[in-house]
Design an enzyme around this catalytic site. Structure first.
Site, short mmCIF file in Angstrom:
data_model
loop_
_atom_site.label_atom_id
_atom_site.label_comp_id
_atom_site.label_asym_id
_atom_site.label_seq_id
_atom_site.Cartn_x
_atom_site.Cartn_y
_atom_site.Cartn_z
N ASP A 73 0.59 -1.07 -0.02
CA ASP A 73 -0.02 -0.05 0.09
C ASP A 73 0.97 1.39 0.06
OD1 ASP A 73 -1.81 1.70 0.28
OD2 ASP A 73 -2.44 1.34 2.31
N ASP A 257 -2.37 5.10 -5.35
CA ASP A 257 -2.56 4.39 -4.18
C ASP A 257 -2.46 2.82 -4.74
OD1 ASP A 257 -3.71 2.93 -2.30
OD2 ASP A 257 -5.59 4.41 -1.95
#
Ligand code: NAG
Length: 397
Positions: A73, A257
């Site tokens: 992430d 992201d």
């Protein structure tokens, strides 16, 4: 970013302190001269959008180490395994007074005593949450030079998770001081540069350090310092083009992201993009279909199941383009594969309404839109870049 060096207080014999300081300075200078920025770390990835809705990698923690398969992430800072999988020793607990605790808790300081363990609650954009406390343990890290370095790193021990988390936890790669890359960089091992290559077939690789950054053929755009205390990888503004033509969707800031499977646009931008897609599908053999789980917008063929996204190109779905305005000719091309998901013979939209997320910036470029590209996060030159790449081919060094 955040210095962990403690300055000795002049309480004892000054000379000794000075000598120690001098010695330490020389030592750290030497070790930096040897190690600084000289290497990289490569992590193979597993998973894909279509199979797992996420890309995962394996990190090793402890001595002897234990492997943890974690979700990669770039938009969250803390690395954490779930507590039932990682049992910390009491001497590895990070105390409230630790600068990295201050960095993670931010304005939500919840410490009564400096000696308390450092508790945190981290919310994610999909509404899920993890509760935990900080610990420090050894990460045996294999550099591309061949050596293995035992790095002491701070991470979280997640004792309570609410919502859907894939794998054993997360690998937090955002720009904050607790980020995995930031901490390894602060130990003088690698440059503060990283990148990932997410294969649309399955897997790919992640790298830390700059050895794999190509010298040419990369589109670069500056990182914008704006939201979230400058921890996200935000860039823009961008204009959205549909089939190469200008649209009403302009001036968006976008977050890169990798932890989000889908891409997200603010409500008006989303609605407008959806209208353009539907408009182009009129008079074709595709018709609206039932939603598929979280995917609220789907289409099916009037006569036969859809078996490949490649066939959707141009005939039905047009290319979307994010055109970065700050630099001429910097564009992130999104072919249909970068915004559609094939599922049960239907095609569903992999872009959703970002206003539902309740984030400060609703526009996210998720993993779906970064597939089959080398995407690079360069904190030395404060820029994000990308280049087309077959991510199934392992990196050569
Ligand atoms: C939302 O999208 C519109 C374009 O449709 C844009 O003008 C506006 O600035 C965007 N707002 C945010 C917060 O991204």
């Amino acid at each position: 970013m955040e210095s962990k060096t403690l300055i000795p207080k002049p309480t004892m014999v000054m000379m000794v302190v000075l000598q120690v300081a001098l010695y330490t300075a020389v030592q750290s200078h030497l070790s930096q001269a040897i190690l600084q920025d000289t290497s990289s770390i490569v992590f193979p990835l597993s998973g894909s959008i279509h199979t797992h809705w996420a890309y995962m990698t394996t990190i090793n923690i402890g001595k002897p180490h234990k492997p943890f398969k974690v979700h990669v992430d770039t938009a969250s800072e803390l690395t954490w395994p779930k507590e039932h999988l990682y049992k910390p020793k009491t001497d590895s607990i990070v105390k409230c007074e630790d600068p990295l605790c201050v960095a993670i808790q931010g304005k939500e300081r919840n410490c009564e005593n400096p000696d308390d363990r450092c508790e945190y609650v981290i919310p994610f954009s999909d509404g899920s949450k993890t509760h935990g406390y900080l610990v420090r343990d050894i990460f045996p890290i294999r550099l591309t030079t061949g050596s293995i370095i035992d790095s002491p790193l701070v991470f979280g021990c997640g004792y309570k998770q609410i919502g859907a988390f894939r794998g054993a936890g997360m690998l937090g790669l955002s720009r904050g001081p607790v980020g995995f890359l930031s901490q390894i960089h602060s130990q003088g091992l690698i440059k503060q540069v990283m990148g990932h290559c997410l294969s649309s077939q399955e897997g790919g690789f992640l790298f830390l350090g700059d050895d794999l950054v190509p010298h040419t053929g990369v589109s670069w755009t500056p990182i914008t310092n704006n939201y979230h205390e400058d921890r996200d990888y935000l860039s823009g503004p961008v204009d959205l083009l549909f089939d190469g033509k200008a649209t009403q969707v302009t001036g968006l800031k976008v977050d890169f992201d990798s932890g989000s499977a889908l891409s997200w646009l603010n409500q008006s931008a989303y609605q407008h993009t959806l209208d353009l897609i539907n408009q182009a599908l009129k008079k074709t053999k595709l018709k609206p279909a039932e939603p598929e789980g979280e995917l609220s917008v789907c289409w099916s063929h009037k006569k036969k199941p859809i078996i490949s996204l490649d066939k959707m190109n141009n005939k039905y779905f047009k290319k979307l383009t994010l055109s970065f305005k700050n630099i001429p000719n910097v564009k992130l091309e999104l072919p249909p594969q970068a915004y559609l998901i094939l599922i049960k013979g239907k095609v569903c939209l992999g872009i959703d309404d970002g206003d539902k997320l309740g984030l400060q910036n609703p526009n996210l470029i998720g993993a779906i839109s970064m597939q089959d590209k080398l995407v690079m996060y360069d904190n030395v030159n404060h820029r994000i870049g990308w280049a087309s790449r077959d991510c199934k081919i392992p990196p050569m060094l």
